[in-house]
Write a protein that holds these residues in place. Structure first.
Motif, short mmCIF file in Angstrom:
data_model
loop_
_atom_site.label_atom_id
_atom_site.label_comp_id
_atom_site.label_asym_id
_atom_site.label_seq_id
_atom_site.Cartn_x
_atom_site.Cartn_y
_atom_site.Cartn_z
N PRO A 129 0.87 -1.11 -0.14
CA PRO A 129 -0.04 0.12 -0.01
C PRO A 129 1.02 1.27 0.03
N SER A 130 0.47 2.27 -0.68
CA SER A 130 1.25 3.55 -0.96
C SER A 130 0.16 4.67 -1.15
N ILE A 131 0.62 5.96 -0.90
CA ILE A 131 -0.32 7.03 -1.34
C ILE A 131 -0.06 7.54 -2.70
N SER A 132 -1.03 8.46 -3.26
CA SER A 132 -0.76 9.10 -4.27
C SER A 132 -0.60 10.67 -3.63
N THR A 150 -0.60 3.09 -7.02
CA THR A 150 -0.93 4.29 -7.43
C THR A 150 -0.35 4.61 -8.95
N THR A 151 -0.88 5.59 -9.48
CA THR A 151 -0.27 5.73 -11.04
C THR A 151 1.13 6.48 -10.85
N LEU A 152 1.42 7.23 -9.79
CA LEU A 152 2.81 7.76 -9.62
C LEU A 152 3.79 6.57 -9.41
N GLY A 190 -12.99 10.83 -18.65
CA GLY A 190 -11.82 11.28 -19.79
C GLY A 190 -10.58 11.63 -19.12
N GLN A 191 -10.42 11.53 -17.79
CA GLN A 191 -9.31 12.04 -17.08
C GLN A 191 -8.08 10.93 -16.87
N LEU A 192 -7.00 11.16 -16.92
CA LEU A 192 -5.75 10.23 -16.45
C LEU A 192 -5.87 9.99 -15.09
N GLN A 193 -6.23 8.66 -15.17
CA GLN A 193 -6.58 8.07 -13.71
C GLN A 193 -5.19 8.27 -12.74
N GLU A 194 -5.54 8.63 -11.32
CA GLU A 194 -4.64 8.94 -10.42
C GLU A 194 -4.30 7.54 -9.50
N TRP A 195 -5.13 6.60 -9.68
CA TRP A 195 -4.92 5.46 -9.23
C TRP A 195 -5.18 4.30 -9.97
N LEU A 196 -4.88 2.98 -9.37
CA LEU A 196 -5.12 1.71 -10.16
C LEU A 196 -6.62 1.62 -10.65
N GLU A 197 -7.34 1.94 -9.66
CA GLU A 197 -8.88 2.04 -9.67
C GLU A 197 -9.27 3.45 -9.98
#
Length: 769
Positions: free
Chosen positions: A488-491, A511-513, A558-565
């Motif tokens: 587990p991690s944060i964005s 997370t995407t980052l 339509g946004q770039l997802q910030e998280w996997l879900e």
């Protein structure tokens, strides 16, 4: 009149109006007027706290697997509760950078018509004013060549200089005294102690001296002060050293020794050597973005005019750009003991007195400090950061084992000068498992701009290889989709809603980052290993892992997802844009190669910008500008830079964070806005990634004519460009290596091969002349 200076027609009444000076270790904010001047002294190693082991409550992989299962099952609340039990160590003696003291000069006679200036071309501050029709002068600089701060005061009257000077410590343990062997000498010592970020009993010690010499007049001293009366001229020398990273007591005598050597050398030679040393770096790059009569106005008036939309002032943007380079040279030289921290090398005594700490935030702030370093031809200033990353990589091995039972090294959200790499003391912002990796990717930048094979083989590859080993050991296959994920991690430092509830959650898997940083890491390490023909098993492991990394995803809006879900954003106004890292400053997303992802990034930007209560923060605005530049949206990038300079700068052009962020009660200086803004301006004029050298990729109409010399590009290239009426006129390319790229300008797109040690001149059609 020079356009490369800040100037004002009134005294500076506070820190936020003062001039920053620095020599890569010792620094000051200089403010005041005719009656008084204050030098707020800082020193990069003057930290509270100490090195100490950080206790983990995690048993390693077994606890990590148990923790992850909560998130795989959608039990975010239970997972976060368990993470707090296992992965939240105490803060202990983390520490903070602290200011050392104030040097206070009080003058006997009052004056009028105060004019102050900071000349970026020679890194010298000047103050002049009138007393009874006679002009009085002060000039000051922080010499990297000789390791001290020097100030000269003189008057047109033969006996016009009279003042008292003394020191006031900024920490509880500080004392100063007059030396018996000379009336013009004060020695001092102190220790960086405070009780908010440490126990108040541990911290770096400092010792130094201040010498005053005069021409004519009288000099005396007692009770920790020096009195100068009726002198024609006075010169003040200030030097300091600390016990950070040293043994023995030789350091105690360094400050006084520097002052004695400086006095023997003489002021004029000190000044000449200072200018020569500084100019050898600063003069590499010039920038002109147009002219305006507003250039003649004081800098604070120009900032207000920009904020209010009163006329075009392209030279103000060129000044802001060069100011960022100046601040880099003040705070980070090749031999600096430490890299730039949250406030560069200065300290307004606010961030260190609250929960923030004046430390190394490594979830954007420290990284952004170094965004412009390579592009603006100050590669040597990367060296303190590179050495710091080497230290993090070493101390981070314990954190990898103790918290995750994994090989390699890891660091999280914040760090200090004591080797702190553990998760921070609150998971909601402190469990950023790729913070150290994010910082270490500066090694990739340094290599791509210099193409130093020695640096790649001896520094970048070993450090990034150990980071790759950590993530190969630490990551896990997600049972839902088969992707290899972190967590587990944060964005940083955002939250989301899940499972149809309105509860704020901060921890998740993949997370995407995290994923884009790991992707960039694995690909770079694999390429380096293949280049050197080493670590065949690691190469095989990396190829296998890369095939299972998650792709960048586009959400339902339509946004770039910030998280996997595709979670619902709990804070759509949030200041962090970390999931857009692949757009800026990295380059996995580009309009020419990934148009759909580029459009998704634009949707994210527009959504954040249009949200009520959008967190209007200096680093966010700089990131917005950089992202729009990468989307080749010149006017939107210009709008963000204008907002940064016009609304998020103090009168001295240093950027600030508004009250309310992280509990701040007043505007606090944060260096990343200056550096991020400088990087964004450079990016609007030159981009070099994704196999292309893109000229004037985001040129706004307000900068319709101009030129620059000396910007650096990936591939070890140095670029000059001239343009007029919005169109390219001429390009010069100087090469330090042999290679191939694609030259791009507007719709033109041509292959370009070059040989090391050559200079190429191209016309507006990109034809070699």
């Amino acid at each position: 009149m020079s356009t490369q200076k800040l100037w004002y027609d009134k005294p500076a009444t506070s820190w936020s109006e003062g001039f920053p000076v620095g020599n890569g270790r010792l620094a000051a904010i200089v403010y005041g007027g005719a009656e008084q001047e204050v030098w707020n002294i800082t020193e990069s190693t003057y930290w509270s706290g100490k090195r100490e082991p950080i206790t983990s409550l995690s048993s390693g992989k077994d606890d990590l697997a148990r923790l992850r299962q909560h998130f795989f099952d959608g039990d975010y609340e239970g997972g976060e509760r368990l993470a707090s039990q296992l992965l939240e160590p105490s803060k202990a003696n983390f520490g903070t950078n602290l200011p050392v003291c104030d040097v206070i000069l009080k003058f006997k006679a009052s004056g009028q018509d105060v004019v102050r200036e900071l000349n970026l071309e020679n890194a010298i501050t000047k103050t002049t004013y009138q007393i009874e029709g006679s002009k009085v002068h002060r000039e000051l600089f922080a010499s990297h060549a000789d390791g001290l701060i020097v100030c000269r005061l003189w008057s047109e009257f033969p006996d016009g200089i009279s003042f008292n000077i003394h020191l006031e410590g900024k920490t509880d343990l500080f004392e100063s005294w007059n030396e018996p062997q000379g009336e013009g000498r004060i020695s001092f010592k102190g220790q960086a102690l405070e009780k908010l970020h440490s126990d108040g009993e541990c911290g770096v010690r400092c010792q130094g001296s201040m010498h005053v010499e005069t021409q004519a007049g009288f000099i005396s001293g007692d009770s920790g002060s020096i009195e100068v009366t009726n002198a024609k001229e006075a010169i003040i020398y200030f030097a300091i050293d600390t016990d950070y990273g040293v043994t023995g007591d030789d350091w105690m005598r360094v400050g006084n020794k520097r002052n004695l050597l400086a006095k023997a050398k003489g002021y004029e030679y000190l000044k000449l050597d200072h200018i020569s040393d500084y100019n050898s770096l600063y003069n590499r790059v010039s920038l002109e973005l147009g002219t305006s009569e507003l250039t003649l106005l004081p800098t604070d008036e120009r900032i207000r005019n920009l904020s209010q939309g009163k006329g075009e002032d392209p030279t103000l943007f060129a000044l802001f750009f060069q100011y960022g380079r100046y601040l880099t040279l003040c705070g980070a030289r090749e031999d600096s003991p430490l890299p730039l921290h949250l406030q560069g090398i200065w300290n307004d005594d606010q961030a260190c007195r609250m929960g923030w700490t004046c430390d190394y935030h490594i979830d954007i702030n420290t990284q952004m400090n170094y965004y412009p370093t390579e592009t603006t031809h100050l590669s040597e200033s990367h060296q303190p950061l590179i050495r710091y990353i080497e230290q993090l990589a070493e101390s981070g091995k314990a954190a990898a084992q103790d918290f995750y039972g994994s090989d390699g090294w890891v660091a999280h959200t914040v760090s200090n000068v004591w080797g702190f790499t553990a998760p921070a003391w609150q998971n909601s912002w402190g469990l950023n498992v790729t913070g150290g990796l994010w910082l270490a990717m500066q090694l990739r930048d340094h290599y791509e701009f210099t193409l130093s094979e020695q640096f790649l083989s001896q520094t970048a590859y070993p450090i990034l290889k150990e980071s790759a080993l950590f993530f190969l050991d630490y990551m896990v296959v997600h049972p839902k989709n088969g992707w290899l994920v972190t967590g587990p991690s944060i964005s940083p430092e955002n939250t989301f809603h899940a499972n149809g509830t309105q509860k704020h959650h901060y921890l998740s898997m993949g997370t995407t980052l995290d994923q884009v940083l790991v992707s960039d890491l694995f690909e770079f390490v694999l390429e380096a290993a293949e280049k050197f023909g080493v670590d065949e098993q690691l190469q095989a492991d990396l190829r296998k892992a890369i095939a299972f990394l998650p792709p960048l995803q586009i959400g339902q809006k339509g946004q770039l997802q910030e998280w996997l879900e595709d979670y619902v954003e709990a804070q759509p106004e949030h200041r962090h844009l970390s999931h857009l890292h692949s757009l800026f400053p990295a380059y996995r997303i580009t309009p020419q190669h990934t148009p759909e992802l580029s459009e998704a990034a634009r949707v994210t930007l527009e959504s954040r910008k249009s949200t009520n209560n959008h967190e209007d923060v200096e680093f966010t605005v700089a990131a917005f500008a950089g992202c729009y530049s990468r989307l080749h949206d010149a006017e939107s990038a210009y709008e963000q830079i204008s907002h940064l300079v016009g609304n998020l700068c103090f009168d001295n052009l240093m950027t600030f964070s508004k009250p309310g962020i992280g509990g701040a009660e007043s505007p606090i200086y944060v260096a990343d806005g200056n550096f991020g803004g400088t990087a964004a301006i450079a990016d609007m004029l030159l981009q070099s990634h994704a196999g292309e050298l893109h000229l004037l990729p985001a040129l706004p109409s307000s900068w319709s004519s101009g030129q620059y010399q000396g910007l650096r590009a990936r591939g070890a290239l140095e670029i000059d460009v001239i343009w007029s009426e919005g169109q390219l006129d001429e390009v010069s390319v100087r090469t330090l290596a042999t290679g191939n790229t694609t030259l791009r300008y507007g719709e033109q797109n041509l292959p370009f091969s070059y040989e090391a040690g050559r200079s190429y001149r191209l016309d507006s059609e990109l034809r070699i002349q």
